[in-house]
Design an enzyme around this catalytic site. Sequence first.
Site, short mmCIF file in Angstrom:
data_model
loop_
_atom_site.label_atom_id
_atom_site.label_comp_id
_atom_site.label_asym_id
_atom_site.label_seq_id
_atom_site.Cartn_x
_atom_site.Cartn_y
_atom_site.Cartn_z
CB ILE A 1 1.74 -0.39 5.39
CG1 ILE A 1 0.37 -0.69 4.77
CG2 ILE A 1 1.58 0.25 6.76
CD1 ILE A 1 -0.43 -1.73 5.51
CB CYS A 2 5.23 2.32 7.53
SG CYS A 2 6.42 3.24 8.54
CG MET A 3 10.84 0.02 5.55
SD MET A 3 11.78 -1.09 6.61
CE MET A 3 12.73 0.10 7.55
N GLY B 16 5.78 0.67 2.27
CA GLY B 16 5.38 1.54 1.18
C GLY B 16 6.57 2.07 0.42
CB THR C 228 -1.16 3.54 3.56
OG1 THR C 228 -0.51 2.35 3.99
CG2 THR C 228 -2.18 3.18 2.50
#
Length: 413
Positions: free
Chosen positions: A150-152, A154, A174
């Site tokens: 998720i975000c960083m 990810g 994501t």
Amino acid sequence: MTQSKIPVDLILSKLVEESEKVQSRAKKGSEVLLGELDTELAKTPYDVVYQEDRIKLKHYRPRTETRYHTPLLVVYALINRETMLDLQPGRSVVERFLDAGIDLYMIDWGYPTRKDRFFGLDDHINGYMDNVIDFIRRQHEIDKINLMGICMGGTFSVIYSALHPEKIKNLVTTVTPTNFDTKKGLLHVWMEHIDVDRVVDTFGNLPADVMNFGFLLLNPARLMIDKYVGFMENLDNQQFVENFVRMDKWIFDSPDLPGEVFREFVKYCYQGNMLLNNKLEIGGRQVDLKKLTMPLLNIYGKYDHLVPPEACETLINHVGSGDKKNICLDTGHIGIYVSSKYQEAFAPEIANWLKERDKIPKKKAPRKKSAAPRKATGVNADTSKKKPIANKSKPVAKPRPAKSKAPSEPTKP
């Protein structure tokens, strides 16, 4: 021509009506605020099954029969907390995964201390992440696990999967930034011109308050005005107030960001765009996206002001996988996870996608029992194969020693 008259009586009656509504709302609002509010986060039960320094591995207790052969590890960003995926009962990505029968793990990155300022991308990806993934593989006696970032987190997961493709069966990203050559987000513009060396040399770890203030400035009208206007308009709605407080508790429960991670992430990604161009090296090894040959599901938000679609959508064009898919949802950075509407299009989509690719994993040879494993809550966490932090030319903290005593009992974040 007759002169129009101002309907004074109508205006006065409307003012009286609105005044009565305001008084009624204020009275009900005071009752709500002075009453008992349920604002606790992350209520879904879990056990801490592995711990290393500040890092904890959560293993969520099943809510139904496990129907997936391969466990799923979720890697959140180092900014904010993973509790966002479990805000409240009924509005929880964690619950939806568990209800689908997924065997779910999640990394809690904890709160960095002063020594953590020297730990960079290599320490977090080839150190902490690799140790956690090896622990899960040993626990289940399998070669590969499913990984969701998720975000960083990810971006970390993409890098890890390119460096260790033999350990990842399916990859889900994501709101994950991978293309940093874009002007679509104000954050990208700021990071491109920031003097990151001066920031890290000044602060060490990047303070959470500095990050939060910067995020508020990305959209001040909505995040500092509209938000609280909406709160006052719904002051008499207990459910709205509880949800508002939960979200604010999550937003301002922000760990500092390790200084070296911030320095490297800004230089390598925002200012160098090395990941997508296969120029990134972590731990002396090139991160080649063509080695991402496992199935890839890439989900992002159309109205994401932190990680715009342009920063996410091109990833699938650079990987080596023949099984890859983009999904763009009509929401923002956080709405994907907390909106009741988009939870229906998010967690079930991932669960179904993983189910279609959930073949029985190949079993590894039975593991040998360690002579003196380190205990964690509920299970024994084998740390005999713990990896040291990467050596650096700049001053670094001492290697993380193996702890011989059991960690403290898990507490809710």
